[in-house]
Scaffold this active site. Structure first.
Site, PDB file in Angstrom:
ATOM      1  N   GLU A 137     142.797 -53.015   2.459  1.00 31.17           N
ATOM      2  CA  GLU A 137     143.623 -53.517   1.356  1.00 31.17           C
ATOM      3  C   GLU A 137     143.441 -55.021   1.271  1.00 31.17           C
ATOM      4  O   GLU A 137     143.629 -55.736   2.260  1.00 31.17           O
ATOM      5  CB  GLU A 137     145.107 -53.157   1.567  1.00 31.17           C
ATOM      6  CG  GLU A 137     145.368 -51.666   1.417  1.00 31.17           C
ATOM      7  CD  GLU A 137     146.843 -51.293   1.335  1.00 31.17           C
ATOM      8  OE1 GLU A 137     147.666 -52.023   1.926  1.00 31.17           O
ATOM      9  OE2 GLU A 137     147.157 -50.279   0.687  1.00 31.17           O
ATOM     10  N   ASP A 139     144.891 -55.371   5.168  1.00 35.89           N
ATOM     11  CA  ASP A 139     145.890 -54.431   5.677  1.00 35.89           C
ATOM     12  C   ASP A 139     145.271 -53.030   5.701  1.00 35.89           C
ATOM     13  O   ASP A 139     145.423 -52.248   4.773  1.00 35.89           O
ATOM     14  CB  ASP A 139     147.125 -54.486   4.771  1.00 35.89           C
ATOM     15  CG  ASP A 139     148.254 -53.633   5.305  1.00 35.89           C
ATOM     16  OD1 ASP A 139     148.328 -53.440   6.524  1.00 35.89           O
ATOM     17  OD2 ASP A 139     149.081 -53.171   4.491  1.00 35.89           O
ATOM     18  N   HIS A 173     147.707 -52.126  -8.899  1.00 30.66           N
ATOM     19  CA  HIS A 173     147.526 -51.308  -7.698  1.00 30.66           C
ATOM     20  C   HIS A 173     148.599 -50.217  -7.640  1.00 30.66           C
ATOM     21  O   HIS A 173     148.286 -49.042  -7.416  1.00 30.66           O
ATOM     22  CB  HIS A 173     147.594 -52.196  -6.446  1.00 30.66           C
ATOM     23  CG  HIS A 173     147.570 -51.438  -5.151  1.00 30.66           C
ATOM     24  ND1 HIS A 173     146.425 -50.842  -4.657  1.00 30.66           N
ATOM     25  CD2 HIS A 173     148.553 -51.168  -4.253  1.00 30.66           C
ATOM     26  CE1 HIS A 173     146.708 -50.249  -3.499  1.00 30.66           C
ATOM     27  NE2 HIS A 173     147.988 -50.433  -3.236  1.00 30.66           N
ATOM     28  N   LYS A 208     149.553 -47.331   8.628  1.00 26.91           N
ATOM     29  CA  LYS A 208     149.433 -48.766   8.404  1.00 26.91           C
ATOM     30  C   LYS A 208     149.505 -49.606   9.671  1.00 26.91           C
ATOM     31  O   LYS A 208     149.210 -50.796   9.621  1.00 26.91           O
ATOM     32  CB  LYS A 208     150.587 -49.228   7.491  1.00 26.91           C
ATOM     33  CG  LYS A 208     150.582 -48.579   6.124  1.00 26.91           C
ATOM     34  CD  LYS A 208     149.594 -49.243   5.217  1.00 26.91           C
ATOM     35  CE  LYS A 208     149.753 -48.749   3.797  1.00 26.91           C
ATOM     36  NZ  LYS A 208     148.899 -49.491   2.877  1.00 26.91           N
ATOM     37  N   ASP A 223     155.508 -56.129   4.389  1.00 27.55           N
ATOM     38  CA  ASP A 223     154.427 -55.905   3.439  1.00 27.55           C
ATOM     39  C   ASP A 223     155.009 -55.604   2.067  1.00 27.55           C
ATOM     40  O   ASP A 223     155.759 -54.640   1.909  1.00 27.55           O
ATOM     41  CB  ASP A 223     153.543 -54.746   3.917  1.00 27.55           C
ATOM     42  CG  ASP A 223     152.198 -54.728   3.203  1.00 27.55           C
ATOM     43  OD1 ASP A 223     151.813 -55.762   2.622  1.00 27.55           O
ATOM     44  OD2 ASP A 223     151.531 -53.680   3.234  1.00 27.55           O
ATOM     45  N   GLU A 275     144.641 -58.415   0.468  1.00 29.76           N
ATOM     46  CA  GLU A 275     145.964 -59.025   0.283  1.00 29.76           C
ATOM     47  C   GLU A 275     145.921 -60.518   0.607  1.00 29.76           C
ATOM     48  O   GLU A 275     145.057 -60.984   1.329  1.00 29.76           O
ATOM     49  CB  GLU A 275     147.004 -58.361   1.215  1.00 29.76           C
ATOM     50  CG  GLU A 275     147.108 -56.854   1.020  1.00 29.76           C
ATOM     51  CD  GLU A 275     148.379 -56.254   1.599  1.00 29.76           C
ATOM     52  OE1 GLU A 275     149.366 -56.984   1.788  1.00 29.76           O
ATOM     53  OE2 GLU A 275     148.362 -55.028   1.856  1.00 29.76           O
TER      54      GLU A 275
HETATM   55 CA    CA Z   1     149.539 -53.261   2.286  1.00 29.39          CA
END
Ligand code: CA
Length: 436
Positions: free
Chosen positions: A208, A242, A143, A262, A136, A210
């Site tokens: 998140e 994510d 951000h 995560k 990642d 992404e």
């Molecule tokens: Ca992430």
């Protein structure tokens, strides 16, 4: 290297009429790959290519191809696309070209290929490949800065950010395909004014926004991929949510970075839009003159002239109450991958510069893609300013972070004058209550 060719021609039309609709994500110029089967069946998953609202079943269509395209199609009959992805650009392009020609209006193969179509509404999807390793990245400076301000008000952007494409090694076992439902994670958290941490369900659950990047052809251990060679290794892109537990993250992230905040769930959209399909949407990559310029191994004319990618991104939310009332998901923010501080080529070059080997099916998250404006935040952490400002949904409900039953939807598409609009479909997943 992939090059602009007849498959990108704006004027191509398909005999699959839904592929000619102005707002379809899957016109004949896109041709993304997925692993699918008929919903509720016990058929084997196999590779398919989206065209309009249909899927070309590559296992059923295999005999229609010849040469390199046939080699590619044969690999796509497998339950994962890893072998196909490992074959490289020449095979990927051959199969794309053959499909493009067979799906065009007037193609001799129309009748034979019609028998190989499955409606997307009748299909279910699996992960397109076995993801061996997941990395990642953290490529949005907007951000990184706004999150940095919340976690470290006096020191928002760490000094390495503008030199190093920052990333960490994530966990692939909890990555699943759109439709994923997952339990709110439990873990250790510590309120700023508490003397000790406590244990319980996450109270600051976030998404998140992404881009996901799939590696195709790998590299040998000890043999870095040069910046300008990255196109030979990047197979394609998807949308990637994510999921993140902000309160767990705040307590655990120093000194070694994200861990249990995560790795409880991450969700990909089913379709891989190929690097080749996205060529018309390459854009100039520039670095502010006041910032450090990328080191030589992260800098080239090609990367400057076409390193960025113009993909419009959206996040939508549908609460349980909205779902019960039959209300469609409502947009909470939008952004664009073009704002990324580092390009995909720079991520690939940096990841391998120490000799690290990438393998077919390896996966990169781009990092949360927030735009420069507050409204373009790619996470609720940013939109709610660290949970301090709730925002209202059209039905009057309020949110700072996610509640049980919330479904998050992400969509992405590319659109510009002179090129066909192509889209990524969507990734949707739903938060379930924590273990009791
Ligand atoms: Ca992430």
């Amino acid at each position: 290297m992939p090059v602009l060719n007849e498959t990108h021609d704006l004027n191509l039309r398909s005999w699959v009429s839904s592929a000619n609709a102005a707002d379809t994500d899957f016109p004949i110029q896109n041709l993304p790959f997925a692993e699918f089967r008929r919903q509720g069946s016990d058929e084997a998953f196999r590779g398919g290519v989206a065209i309009g609202d249909q899927i070309v079943d590559l296992a059923a269509a295999q005999s229609l191809f010849s040469g390199e395209a046939a080699e590619g199609a044969a690999a796509c009959t497998e339950t994962t696309l890893n072998n196909f992805m490992g074959m490289g650009q020449s095979v990927w392009s051959a199969l794309r070209l053959a499909l493009s020609r067979m799906l065009r209006e007037g193609a001799a193969e129309q009748q034979a290929l019609e028998a190989c179509l499955v409606a997307q509404s009748d299909a279910e999807f699996a992960l397109p490949c076995v993801i061996g390793d997941y990395t990642d990245f953290y490529t949005s400076v907007f951000h990184a800065t706004s999150v940095g301000k919340l976690f470290r008000p006096d020191n928002p952007l760490l000094p390495n950010y503008k030199w190093v494409p920052i990333g960490y090694h994530g966990r692939s076992s909890s990555i699943d395909v759109s439709g994923q439902e997952f339990k709110r994670p439990c873990g250790q958290t510590k309120a700023p004014d508490a003397t000790e941490p406590s244990f319980g369900p996450c109270k600051r659950l976030d998404y998140e926004l992404e881009m996901g990047i799939y590696i195709g052809k790998g590299n040998d251990l000890g043999a870095p991929i040069a910046l300008d060679d990255s196109d030979q290794h990047v197979f394609g892109f998807c949308l990637f949510n994510d999921w993140s537990a902000r309160d767990i993250q705040a307590w655990e992230y120093q000194p070694l970075g994200p861990f249990l905040a995560k790795n409880f769930a991450s969700t990909v959209s089913p379709w891989i839009v190929t690097n080749e399909a996205l060529l018309p949407y390459r854009a100039e990559f520039t670095r502010d003159a006041a910032d450090p310029q990328p080191m030589p191994y992260l800098s080239s004319d090609k990367n400057s002239s076409e390193g960025a990618l113009d993909v419009k991104l959206q996040v939508l939310l549908q609460t349980e109450k909205m779902r019960a009332a039959g209300e469609a998901p409502t947009q909470v923010s939008q952004s664009n991958f073009i704002h990324s501080y580092w390009t995909v080529a720079q991520m690939v070059a940096h990841h391998t510069v120490n000799g690290c080997n990438l393998r077919p099916g390896d996966f990169f998250g781009s990092g949360t893609q927030s735009g420069p404006e507050h409204e373009e935040g790619g996470s609720l952490l940013e939109l709610s300013r660290g949970g301090k400002e709730a925002f209202s949904l059209p039905n009057g409900e309020q949110r700072t972070f996610l509640e049980d039953g919330d479904a998050v939807v992400m969509r992405g598409f590319c659109e510009k004058e002179g090129a066909a609009r192509i889209g990524f479909g969507e990734v949707v997943s739903t938060v379930l209550p924590a273990n009791g």
